[in-house]
Design a protein around this motif. Structure first.
Motif, PDB file in Angstrom:
ATOM      1  N   CYS A  74       4.306   2.073   0.483  1.00  0.00           N
ATOM      2  CA  CYS A  74       3.234   2.733   0.460  1.00  0.00           C
ATOM      3  C   CYS A  74       2.494   2.860   1.814  1.00  0.00           C
ATOM      4  CB  CYS A  74       2.135   2.263  -0.557  1.00  0.00           C
ATOM      5  SG  CYS A  74       0.605   3.022  -0.631  1.00  0.00           S
ATOM      6  N   LEU A  81       8.014   0.382  -2.428  1.00  0.00           N
ATOM      7  CA  LEU A  81       8.003   1.243  -3.566  1.00  0.00           C
ATOM      8  C   LEU A  81       9.423   1.673  -3.960  1.00  0.00           C
ATOM      9  CD1 LEU A  81       4.946   3.591  -2.638  1.00  0.00           C
ATOM     10  CD2 LEU A  81       5.043   1.420  -4.298  1.00  0.00           C
ATOM     11  N   CYS A 122       1.087   4.370  -6.624  1.00  0.00           N
ATOM     12  CA  CYS A 122       1.119   3.094  -6.220  1.00  0.00           C
ATOM     13  C   CYS A 122       0.326   2.037  -7.024  1.00  0.00           C
ATOM     14  CB  CYS A 122       0.769   3.113  -4.714  1.00  0.00           C
ATOM     15  SG  CYS A 122       0.585   1.305  -3.959  1.00  0.00           S
TER      16      CYS A 122
END
Length: 159
Positions: A74, A81, A122
């Protein structure tokens, strides 16, 4: 009679949209900052994507062609991620992955373009990443996580 039916349909659509927005505002994330704080640490493009749920133009991301081993994190909070090994060329113009790192991406429902889409966020800071679709590689998950490159930074694998 037609006018009444149209008004009822519009009210139902608006009430669904409003509920989705209320649910999203109630969700909390481990990393929380004010808009001013986010603006201080993110570029204007990152802020537009991550905090305002924007979309970058296709085929403009520097990360589109990244194929070397590593992790996409992120851009706001550096949460891992996506892994390069789950990246594929979808032909859409956005970095695409068939899965996320377990537990680090959450979903929400997005009605911004008039119908429901599954939005990807996220799990640490709530930043908007993109959307997930069911047209990914059939030999793996069948999913396509269509991600804005400005929502990500790339960390090459060491060694």
């Amino acid at each position: 009679m037609k006018k009444i039916a149209l008004v009822l349909i519009a009210l139902i659509a608006l009430s669904c949209n409003s509920k989705a927005q209320e649910d999203k505002k109630e969700r909390t994330f481990p990393v929380s900052k004010s808009n001013e704080e986010w603006k201080e640490i993110l570029t204007s493009d990152e802020y537009y994507i991550l905090r305002e749920a924007g979309t970058e133009r296709p085929f403009t991301s520097e990360l589109l062609e990244v194929k070397k081993p590593g992790t996409f994190v992120c851009a706001a909070c550096e949460t891992p991620l996506y892994k390069t090994k789950h990246k594929f060329d979808s032909g859409t113009g956005w970095p695409s992955f068939d899965r996320a790192v377990d537990g680090n991406v959450v979903t929400d429902t997005d009605y911004k373009i008039g119908y429901a889409r599954t939005e990807l966020l996220c799990a640490t800071c709530g930043g908007h990443l993109g959307h997930v679709f069911d047209d990914g590689p059939k030999e793996t998950t069948g999913k396509r996580h269509c991600i804005n490159g400005d929502a990500l930074d790339f960390k090459p694998q060491k060694g």
